[in-house]
Every structure is written in C-alpha cells, then in structure tokens.
Motif scaffolding. Structure first.
Motif, PDB file in Angstrom:
ATOM      1  N   PRO A  63    -107.228  82.855  37.886  1.00 57.44           N
ATOM      2  CA  PRO A  63    -106.351  82.774  36.722  1.00 57.44           C
ATOM      3  C   PRO A  63    -106.932  81.850  35.655  1.00 57.44           C
ATOM      4  O   PRO A  63    -107.824  81.045  35.927  1.00 57.44           O
ATOM      5  N   ASP A  64    -106.398  81.957  34.431  1.00 61.86           N
ATOM      6  CA  ASP A  64    -106.870  81.098  33.353  1.00 61.86           C
ATOM      7  C   ASP A  64    -106.473  79.644  33.590  1.00 61.86           C
ATOM      8  O   ASP A  64    -107.269  78.739  33.417  1.00 61.86           O
ATOM      9  N   HIS A  65    -105.209  79.422  33.978  1.00 60.78           N
ATOM     10  CA  HIS A  65    -104.740  78.062  34.236  1.00 60.78           C
ATOM     11  C   HIS A  65    -103.476  78.112  35.084  1.00 60.78           C
ATOM     12  O   HIS A  65    -102.930  79.177  35.341  1.00 60.78           O
ATOM     13  N   ALA A  66    -103.032  76.942  35.519  1.00 64.06           N
ATOM     14  CA  ALA A  66    -101.802  76.820  36.294  1.00 64.06           C
ATOM     15  C   ALA A  66    -100.838  75.935  35.525  1.00 64.06           C
ATOM     16  O   ALA A  66    -101.245  75.122  34.689  1.00 64.06           O
ATOM     17  N   VAL A  67     -99.552  76.086  35.815  1.00 65.29           N
ATOM     18  CA  VAL A  67     -98.515  75.259  35.192  1.00 65.29           C
ATOM     19  C   VAL A  67     -97.778  74.531  36.312  1.00 65.29           C
ATOM     20  O   VAL A  67     -97.385  75.142  37.308  1.00 65.29           O
ATOM     21  N   LEU A 100     -96.686  75.651  41.833  1.00 67.47           N
ATOM     22  CA  LEU A 100     -97.587  76.022  40.747  1.00 67.47           C
ATOM     23  C   LEU A 100     -97.294  77.432  40.286  1.00 67.47           C
ATOM     24  O   LEU A 100     -96.971  78.307  41.092  1.00 67.47           O
ATOM     25  N   LYS A 101     -97.399  77.642  38.995  1.00 66.98           N
ATOM     26  CA  LYS A 101     -97.295  78.990  38.438  1.00 66.98           C
ATOM     27  C   LYS A 101     -98.627  79.288  37.769  1.00 66.98           C
ATOM     28  O   LYS A 101     -99.114  78.498  36.974  1.00 66.98           O
ATOM     29  N   PHE A 102     -99.228  80.406  38.106  1.00 64.17           N
ATOM     30  CA  PHE A 102    -100.522  80.766  37.565  1.00 64.17           C
ATOM     31  C   PHE A 102    -100.352  81.729  36.401  1.00 64.17           C
ATOM     32  O   PHE A 102     -99.536  82.634  36.443  1.00 64.17           O
ATOM     33  N   VAL A 103    -101.160  81.505  35.364  1.00 67.22           N
ATOM     34  CA  VAL A 103    -101.069  82.277  34.131  1.00 67.22           C
ATOM     35  C   VAL A 103    -102.449  82.827  33.802  1.00 67.22           C
ATOM     36  O   VAL A 103    -103.451  82.110  33.902  1.00 67.22           O
ATOM     37  N   ASN A 104    -102.496  84.093  33.412  1.00 68.55           N
ATOM     38  CA  ASN A 104    -103.772  84.724  33.096  1.00 68.55           C
ATOM     39  C   ASN A 104    -104.170  84.570  31.632  1.00 68.55           C
ATOM     40  O   ASN A 104    -105.340  84.685  31.304  1.00 68.55           O
ATOM     41  N   GLU A 105    -103.201  84.347  30.739  1.00 67.86           N
ATOM     42  CA  GLU A 105    -103.532  84.191  29.321  1.00 67.86           C
ATOM     43  C   GLU A 105    -103.975  82.765  29.039  1.00 67.86           C
ATOM     44  O   GLU A 105    -103.464  81.821  29.622  1.00 67.86           O
ATOM     45  N   ALA A 106    -104.896  82.630  28.103  1.00 69.56           N
ATOM     46  CA  ALA A 106    -105.359  81.306  27.708  1.00 69.56           C
ATOM     47  C   ALA A 106    -104.257  80.585  26.952  1.00 69.56           C
ATOM     48  O   ALA A 106    -103.392  81.201  26.326  1.00 69.56           O
TER      49      ALA A 106
END
Length: 173
Positions: A151-155, A104-110
């Motif tokens: 975080p905002d979401h994961a990829v 998983l890669k976590f991203v802070n931007e929406a």
C-alpha cells in the motif's frame, strides 16, 4: 622453448574441444520432444511483507508519525502486531512501538499535498477505525498502485507524541 609453448597450447585447445564435443547433445528422430508447459500463479490483490517495511504511517490529521519497521505474526501466520518506528533520523534515536495490526488502515492513494509546504492540505482516504477487520481498505486503485505489491501508506489514530510516549518495543532474545 617457443615450440614447447605452442605445442602445449595446441594440446590444451584440442583437449577443450574434445570435452565440448562430448557434451553436445545428439539429435534423435525416433522420439517426439515433450510439450513445454508453464504454470503460473497470480496473486492479485496480495501484499508482499518484504515491501511493507518502510511504509509510512500517518494520523487522521495527515501528519507523518512514523513508518512500519516490522510485522509480527502468530504461529498460524496471521499478522497480529505492527512495529512502528517513531522519531529519529536515519535510524538513529528511533523509538519502536508495537501497535495492534487491526488498528492500522491501509490506503492505496498517495497523500495529497498542495503547494510546497510540509503540511498536507487534504486528508487521507479514511481514518483508522479500530475495527478487527484485517483486510485492506476498499479504495479505488490505479494500475500503478496495484502493481506495487504494497500500500501507499497506513493510517493510525494517534499523534507522534502519543506514540513516543508508548512503551518501547524490544525484541526478546
């Protein structure tokens, strides 16, 4: 009869007042009050695991493929597995799958959307690479995203159908 009620009320009030006066602290002038010290610990850049449940998971094409249901860790406290809920509606019919946490890669931007359609027009800030790095992605964050404690979401690099076809995760008893 009325006199007995009034007398009982006055006696009860006197009893309560005596207890209250007995609990009042007395002031002493021979000792100085101890200095009040407050120690705080800052956890800047850390994520609360309680807030990770429910974080949405997207794929490389910015399609919502599920959300994090749980995080599993080994005995040393390192998170090893993310349990992702795929499909279903309001928790009914949801298919749980276990994926390696480092995938998983976590991203802070929406996720950026244009228009009112259901499909986003831009991609997330990077795709899951499959490296063994377990640190959050190095992205530019705003004050609001760093104060959320998650975080905002994961990829995750898979489609919703690929996740649904994975073996279902079951908690052992």
């Amino acid at each position: 009869m009325l006199m007995k009620s009034i007398a009982a009320g006055l006696a009860g009030t006197a009893l309560l007042a005596t207890v209250a006066f007995a609990q009042a602290p007395t002031a002493t002038t021979d000792k100085a009050a101890p200095a009040a010290t407050t120690t705080t610990t800052s956890a800047t850049g850390q994520w609360r695991t309680s807030k990770m449940s429910g974080v949405k998971v997207y794929n490389d094409a910015n399609e919502n493929i599920g959300s994090i249901s749980d995080l599993l860790m080994d005995k040393s406290g390192a998170v090893k597995i993310a349990v992702i809920g795929v499909g279903g509606f309001l928790g009914m019919g949801e298919h749980l799958v276990a994926v390696p946490y480092e995938k998983l890669k976590f991203v802070n931007e929406a996720v950026a959307y244009t228009g009112t359609g259901a499909k986003p027009a831009t991609t997330t800030t990077g795709a899951a690479t499959g490296t063994t790095e377990t640190k959050p992605a190095a992205t530019t964050t705003t004050a609001s995203s760093t104060s959320k404690w998650y975080p905002d979401h994961a990829v995750f690099n898979a489609s919703k159908e690929e996740l649904k076809n994975m073996p279902e995760f079951k908690y052992s008893e």
